[in-house]
Design a protein around this motif. Structure first.
Motif, PDB file in Angstrom:
ATOM      1  N   LEU A  19      64.751  67.365 157.021  1.00 46.37           N
ATOM      2  CA  LEU A  19      65.062  68.121 155.813  1.00 46.37           C
ATOM      3  C   LEU A  19      66.571  68.221 155.606  1.00 46.37           C
ATOM      4  CD1 LEU A  19      62.517  71.102 155.944  1.00 46.37           C
ATOM      5  CD2 LEU A  19      62.331  68.954 154.673  1.00 46.37           C
ATOM      6  N   MET A  20      67.303  68.435 156.703  1.00 43.50           N
ATOM      7  CA  MET A  20      68.755  68.516 156.584  1.00 43.50           C
ATOM      8  C   MET A  20      69.341  67.195 156.095  1.00 43.50           C
ATOM      9  SD  MET A  20      71.576  70.096 156.730  1.00 43.50           S
ATOM     10  CE  MET A  20      70.987  71.662 157.375  1.00 43.50           C
ATOM     11  N   ALA A  21      68.797  66.077 156.611  1.00 44.13           N
ATOM     12  CA  ALA A  21      69.282  64.767 156.166  1.00 44.13           C
ATOM     13  C   ALA A  21      68.951  64.546 154.695  1.00 44.13           C
ATOM     14  CB  ALA A  21      68.668  63.669 157.027  1.00 44.13           C
ATOM     15  N   ALA A  22      67.702  64.822 154.295  1.00 44.03           N
ATOM     16  CA  ALA A  22      67.295  64.593 152.907  1.00 44.03           C
ATOM     17  C   ALA A  22      68.014  65.532 151.946  1.00 44.03           C
ATOM     18  CB  ALA A  22      65.787  64.756 152.778  1.00 44.03           C
ATOM     19  N   ALA A  23      68.434  66.704 152.429  1.00 42.64           N
ATOM     20  CA  ALA A  23      69.170  67.626 151.563  1.00 42.64           C
ATOM     21  C   ALA A  23      70.462  66.994 151.047  1.00 42.64           C
ATOM     22  CB  ALA A  23      69.485  68.918 152.316  1.00 42.64           C
ATOM     23  N   GLN A  24      71.013  66.045 151.806  1.00 40.88           N
ATOM     24  CA  GLN A  24      72.237  65.374 151.371  1.00 40.88           C
ATOM     25  C   GLN A  24      71.995  64.503 150.146  1.00 40.88           C
ATOM     26  OE1 GLN A  24      74.500  66.803 153.315  1.00 40.88           O
ATOM     27  NE2 GLN A  24      72.724  67.501 154.503  1.00 40.88           N
ATOM     28  N   LEU A  25      70.735  64.115 149.907  1.00 43.86           N
ATOM     29  CA  LEU A  25      70.413  63.333 148.714  1.00 43.86           C
ATOM     30  C   LEU A  25      70.535  64.165 147.451  1.00 43.86           C
ATOM     31  CD1 LEU A  25      67.216  61.521 150.074  1.00 43.86           C
ATOM     32  CD2 LEU A  25      69.400  60.422 149.570  1.00 43.86           C
ATOM     33  N   GLY A  26      70.241  65.472 147.556  1.00 48.57           N
ATOM     34  CA  GLY A  26      70.200  66.310 146.368  1.00 48.57           C
ATOM     35  C   GLY A  26      71.440  67.128 146.109  1.00 48.57           C
ATOM     36  N   LYS A  27      72.236  67.376 147.150  1.00 44.18           N
ATOM     37  CA  LYS A  27      73.304  68.364 146.970  1.00 44.18           C
ATOM     38  C   LYS A  27      74.402  67.886 146.026  1.00 44.18           C
ATOM     39  CE  LYS A  27      76.316  67.157 150.870  1.00 44.18           C
ATOM     40  NZ  LYS A  27      76.965  67.649 152.097  1.00 44.18           N
ATOM     41  N   LEU A  28      74.822  66.623 146.137  1.00 42.95           N
ATOM     42  CA  LEU A  28      75.902  66.158 145.263  1.00 42.95           C
ATOM     43  C   LEU A  28      75.436  66.016 143.818  1.00 42.95           C
ATOM     44  CD1 LEU A  28      78.149  63.585 147.139  1.00 42.95           C
ATOM     45  CD2 LEU A  28      78.415  66.037 146.859  1.00 42.95           C
ATOM     46  N   SER A  29      74.167  65.663 143.626  1.00 38.79           N
ATOM     47  CA  SER A  29      73.648  65.592 142.262  1.00 38.79           C
ATOM     48  C   SER A  29      73.735  66.962 141.590  1.00 38.79           C
ATOM     49  CB  SER A  29      72.190  65.115 142.277  1.00 38.79           C
ATOM     50  OG  SER A  29      72.104  63.810 142.807  1.00 38.79           O
ATOM     51  N   ALA A  30      73.382  68.007 142.340  1.00 35.91           N
ATOM     52  CA  ALA A  30      73.429  69.355 141.775  1.00 35.91           C
ATOM     53  C   ALA A  30      74.860  69.817 141.533  1.00 35.91           C
ATOM     54  CB  ALA A  30      72.710  70.330 142.712  1.00 35.91           C
ATOM     55  N   LEU A  31      75.801  69.376 142.370  1.00 38.19           N
ATOM     56  CA  LEU A  31      77.191  69.835 142.263  1.00 38.19           C
ATOM     57  C   LEU A  31      78.060  68.926 141.405  1.00 38.19           C
ATOM     58  CD1 LEU A  31      77.801  70.858 146.001  1.00 38.19           C
ATOM     59  CD2 LEU A  31      77.276  72.366 144.075  1.00 38.19           C
ATOM     60  N   ALA A  32      77.524  67.758 140.983  1.00 40.21           N
ATOM     61  CA  ALA A  32      78.332  66.784 140.248  1.00 40.21           C
ATOM     62  C   ALA A  32      79.001  67.361 139.004  1.00 40.21           C
ATOM     63  CB  ALA A  32      77.484  65.567 139.891  1.00 40.21           C
ATOM     64  N   PRO A  33      78.317  68.174 138.187  1.00 39.76           N
ATOM     65  CA  PRO A  33      79.005  68.699 136.995  1.00 39.76           C
ATOM     66  C   PRO A  33      80.233  69.550 137.318  1.00 39.76           C
ATOM     67  CG  PRO A  33      76.619  68.974 136.797  1.00 39.76           C
ATOM     68  CD  PRO A  33      76.889  68.558 138.214  1.00 39.76           C
ATOM     69  N   VAL A  34      80.312  70.051 138.560  1.00 35.59           N
ATOM     70  CA  VAL A  34      81.428  70.920 138.930  1.00 35.59           C
ATOM     71  C   VAL A  34      82.530  70.141 139.630  1.00 35.59           C
ATOM     72  CG1 VAL A  34      82.066  73.034 140.121  1.00 35.59           C
ATOM     73  CG2 VAL A  34      79.755  72.785 139.208  1.00 35.59           C
ATOM     74  N   PHE A  35      82.172  69.309 140.626  1.00 41.49           N
ATOM     75  CA  PHE A  35      83.236  68.645 141.387  1.00 41.49           C
ATOM     76  C   PHE A  35      83.808  67.431 140.645  1.00 41.49           C
ATOM     77  CE2 PHE A  35      79.623  66.170 143.254  1.00 41.49           C
ATOM     78  CZ  PHE A  35      80.094  64.880 143.041  1.00 41.49           C
ATOM     79  N   THR A  36      83.073  66.863 139.689  1.00 46.48           N
ATOM     80  CA  THR A  36      83.593  65.684 138.976  1.00 46.48           C
ATOM     81  C   THR A  36      84.887  65.998 138.227  1.00 46.48           C
ATOM     82  OG1 THR A  36      81.374  64.718 138.777  1.00 46.48           O
ATOM     83  CG2 THR A  36      83.060  63.922 137.244  1.00 46.48           C
ATOM     84  N   PRO A  37      84.945  67.042 137.398  1.00 48.22           N
ATOM     85  CA  PRO A  37      86.233  67.352 136.750  1.00 48.22           C
ATOM     86  C   PRO A  37      87.259  67.916 137.730  1.00 48.22           C
ATOM     87  CG  PRO A  37      84.577  68.993 136.157  1.00 48.22           C
ATOM     88  CD  PRO A  37      83.862  67.914 136.889  1.00 48.22           C
ATOM     89  N   ALA A  38      86.807  68.632 138.750  1.00 47.71           N
ATOM     90  CA  ALA A  38      87.752  69.241 139.684  1.00 47.71           C
ATOM     91  C   ALA A  38      88.539  68.187 140.459  1.00 47.71           C
ATOM     92  CB  ALA A  38      87.012  70.164 140.649  1.00 47.71           C
ATOM     93  N   LEU A  39      87.884  67.064 140.772  1.00 46.46           N
ATOM     94  CA  LEU A  39      88.545  66.004 141.533  1.00 46.46           C
ATOM     95  C   LEU A  39      89.055  64.882 140.645  1.00 46.46           C
ATOM     96  CD1 LEU A  39      86.133  65.684 144.622  1.00 46.46           C
ATOM     97  CD2 LEU A  39      88.317  66.917 144.465  1.00 46.46           C
ATOM     98  N   GLY A  40      88.857  65.024 139.338  1.00 47.04           N
ATOM     99  CA  GLY A  40      89.320  63.984 138.431  1.00 47.04           C
ATOM    100  C   GLY A  40      88.521  62.701 138.533  1.00 47.04           C
TER     101      GLY A  40
END
Length: 413
Positions: A19-40
């Motif tokens: 579950l911890m490994a598979a969680a890495q599949l979903g976490k960046l998708s959920a955070l993409a709207p936030v970290f994409t502009p923050a990191l340019g």
């Protein structure tokens, strides 16, 4: 012989690692709207960061299985959890695309280390309690991707509200570190000892039955040949890869279909896609019930593989009714959970010896990851070629070769 202990504490600990490994599949998708502009980052850069997790499995899955066997399965698993922890902590400090992708590569290595070792350990440890227990344990393992992905996406989104996206990534790294410590200090040694003893007995029996037991060189050559994946194992791995291509392609295009053709909002489309993904867990429950009543695996597995290709015509079409499309997508993923459960339950049957088990699981990992990478772009190409019905036709073309492969893999088992 060591008295068998209950394998379930170890199985649940290994499932938590999955579950911890598979969680890495979903976490960046959920955070993409936030970290994409923050990191340019550009949209393409964010997409690379998200998809990079599967690159290792798609290119190195089979090799990783062999290396894990050489280094030790439990050691490789623990190393993978440490890599997930370090990557989570490091990505929280990322200042640009290069550093984020670098930490994501380390995360991909950790993900691969867990996925090539955990199911093998589950199969070995649960067999000491009987074939039925092993089948149930492998059925549980088959749910690790949809459950872990959903937990990763929802957990990261929830944590980002009070902590920000960096705090959410940091929290994920801390959780992985806690699990790595638990794997080190709470590992059920009695269950592992029973599995080691059972493996030793099977290897001794194999050596005693070998016609070349008196010739050490001939025996070891025969042992190496026996460790190679057989025809049933290859068919299972390739069939699973085609299944993953279809399944991930469906989920990848479903939100766009629901927004552009069915008129749902982006938020609603994302929520219903998550519900459809989690329906695979219900399919695993159905498979477990069928296995409990000793229903032969072949026909349920084939039906679960074939029916989604028919249902896809009701989903991928111009202007579908939203409720109808969502309902059929849930049904497709429910059936997908049935097939995935049977596929993982078959793993110890097509690879009965420990050396085979590691190699075949690595092969299945590589085929599944390749299908996951290729599914969304291939389905999108089908839409570009023939509209949404073109994607449905492509789903049929993907399923047709998977059926004879599954027929051979499940033959007489």
């Amino acid at each position: 012989m060591v008295k068998p202990a209950s394998p379930w504490p170890a199985v649940l600990l290994l499932y938590a690692a999955g579950l911890m490994a598979a969680a890495q599949l979903g976490k960046l998708s959920a955070l993409a709207p936030v970290f994409t502009p923050a990191l340019g980052l550009t949209l393409a850069g964010a997409a690379w960061a998200i998809s990079l997790l599967e690159v290792g499995g798609a290119t190195l899955g089979a090799v990783a299985g062999l290396l894990a066997q050489r280094w030790g399965l439990r050691r490789t698993l623990q190393g993978g959890l440490v890599a997930l922890a370090l990557a989570g902590l490091g990505s929280a400090t990322a200042q640009g695309q290069a550093s984020l992708l670098g930490w994501r590569l380390l995360e991909a290595a950790g993900y691969l280390s867990v996925t090539v070792t955990a199911p093998v350990l589950i199969a070995r440890l649960s067999l000491a309690a009987g074939a039925h227990t092993q089948m149930l344990a492998m059925t549980l393992w088959s749910t690790f991707v949809p459950v872990g992905l959903a937990l990763g996406a929802s957990g990261a989104a929830a944590a980002a509200l009070p902590l920000g996206w960096r705090g959410a990534l940091l929290a994920g790294g801390v959780l992985a570190a806690v699990l790595a410590v638990a794997m080190r200090w709470r590992w059920p040694a009695a269950a592992e000892a029973a599995a080691d003893a059972a493996d030793a007995e099977r290897e001794a029996a194999h050596r005693a039955e070998s016609h070349h037991a008196e010739d050490s060189a001939a025996f070891h050559a025969a042992t190496r040949r026996a460790a190679r994946p057989g025809m049933a194992a290859w068919c299972l791995a390739l069939g699973f890869g085609l299944f993953a291509l279809f399944e991930v392609g469906l989920l990848g295009l479903l939100p766009t279909l629901l927004v552009e053709q069915a008129g749902l909002s982006a938020a609603a489309a994302g929520q219903w896609t998550g519900v459809a993904s989690l329906a695979a867990v219900g399919g695993s429950g159905i498979a477990a019930l069928l296995q409990r009543h000793a229903v032969p695996a072949r026909w349920p597995a084939l039906l679960a593989l074939a029916l989604p290709a028919v249902l896809l015509w009701g989903i991928f079409r111009p202007a579908p009714d939203a409720a109808w499309a969502v309902g059929l997508a849930i049904a497709c993923n429910l059936l997908g959970g049935v097939f995935a459960s049977y596929a993982f339950a078959m793993l110890p049957r097509v690879a009965p010896r420990p050396a085979q088990l590691v190699r075949v699981n690595g092969l299945i990992t590589q085929c599944g990851a390749s299908g996951s990478l290729l599914g969304p772009p291939l389905m999108a190409a089908g839409v570009a070629w023939g509209g949404w019905t073109g994607a449905a036709a492509l789903g049929v073309l993907i399923t047709l070769p998977a059926l004879p492969l599954a027929w051979r893999a499940f033959r007489g088992r």
